[in-house]
Design an enzyme around this catalytic site. Structure first.
Site, short mmCIF file in Angstrom:
data_model
loop_
_atom_site.label_atom_id
_atom_site.label_comp_id
_atom_site.label_asym_id
_atom_site.label_seq_id
_atom_site.Cartn_x
_atom_site.Cartn_y
_atom_site.Cartn_z
N SER A 26 0.79 -1.23 0.00
CA SER A 26 0.00 0.00 0.00
C SER A 26 0.83 1.28 0.00
O SER A 26 0.28 2.35 -0.23
CB SER A 26 -0.94 0.02 1.20
N LYS A 37 1.27 4.06 6.80
CA LYS A 37 0.47 5.00 6.00
C LYS A 37 1.05 6.40 6.13
O LYS A 37 1.87 6.67 6.99
CB LYS A 37 -0.99 5.04 6.45
#
Length: 186
Positions: A35, A81
Site C-alpha cells: 500500500s 500509511k
C-alpha cells in the site's frame, strides 16, 4: 576481585539501561503490504520513533506505523500509511486530487493519483486521516475510518533494509498556502 565484580555489574546495568531505553523509543518494523509503493516495498525494514509524538503532534506528510482501527485483534499486523488530514479538517478526493479544506495537495511522492472519490466533512478530534502512497491498492481512511491518537505506534524514521534502500524516510509537508489556510495563527 571487588573491582572486577563492580565493573561487571556496572556493564550489565548500563547495557540494560541502553536496551530498555531503545525498546521504549525505537522499534523495528517490517513492511508487509504494497500500500505504500513506490516509496516502501514489502519486506523493507524501517526504524520507527515511538517517542516523537510525546513531544509534538503528528504532522501532515508524516509516514506513520499504526494499529488498524478496523481490526478487533490487538495483535493484527500494523499498517504503514501517510498522514493526509489533521483533526478538524475537511477532506475531498475527486478527479485524482486530494483537497484539504478546499486546497489541493501537491503529492510528488505518488506514481498515480487516486482513482476514486471520497468526502469527509471533518476529521474527528484527536484522529487523523491517512492514505497509502499506492492509492489504488490501500486499505486506508478512504474506506471510512480515521486513526485515533492511541493507535499510532510512531513515526517512520529510517529505512534500514535492504541496504540499497537505506536512508531517512521522506516526510512531505505542505505548500505554505495550505498550512496557512488550515492554521491561521502561522
Amino acid at each position: 576481585m571487588k573491582a572486577f565484580l563492580r565493573d561487571v555489574l556496572t556493564t550489565f546495568l548500563l547495557a540494560g539501561l541502553v536496551y530498555f531505553g531503545l525498546r521504549f523509543t525505537v522499534q523495528d518494523f517490517v513492511v508487509r503490504q504494497s500500500s505504500m509503493e513506490p516509496n516502501f516495498h514489502e519486506g523493507q525494514r524501517v526504524l520507527v520513533l515511538k517517542i516523537v509524538y510525546r513531544f509534538g503532534n503528528p504532522q501532515r506528510g508524516d509516514v506513520i506505523i499504526l494499529h488498524p482501527p478496523t481490526s478487533p485483534d490487538p495483535n493484527a499486523v500494523p499498517y504503514i500509511k501517510r498522514i493526509i488530514g489533521l483533526p478538524g479538517e475537511s477532506i475531498d478526493i475527486r478527479n485524482g486530487e486530494v483537497r484539504i479544506n478546499g486546497i489541493a495537495l501537491e503529492e510528488t511522492y505518488l506514481n498515480e493519483p487516486p482513482n476514486y472519490s471520497y468526502h469527509l466533512d471533518k476529521v474527528p478530534d484527536s484522529e487523523y486521516f491517512v492514505l497509502g502512497d499506492n492509492r489504488a491498492n490501500s486499505d486506508d481512511s478512504h474506506r471510512g475510518w480515521t486513526v485515533p491518537d492511541e493507535n499510532i505506534v510512531g513515526k517512520a524514521w529510517l529505512t534500514i533494509w535492504p541496504l540499497d534502500k537505506w536512508g531517512i524516510v521522506g516526510n512531505f509537508g505542505l505548500p505554505a498556502q495550505v498550512t496557512n489556510a488550515t492554521n491561521p495563527a502561522q
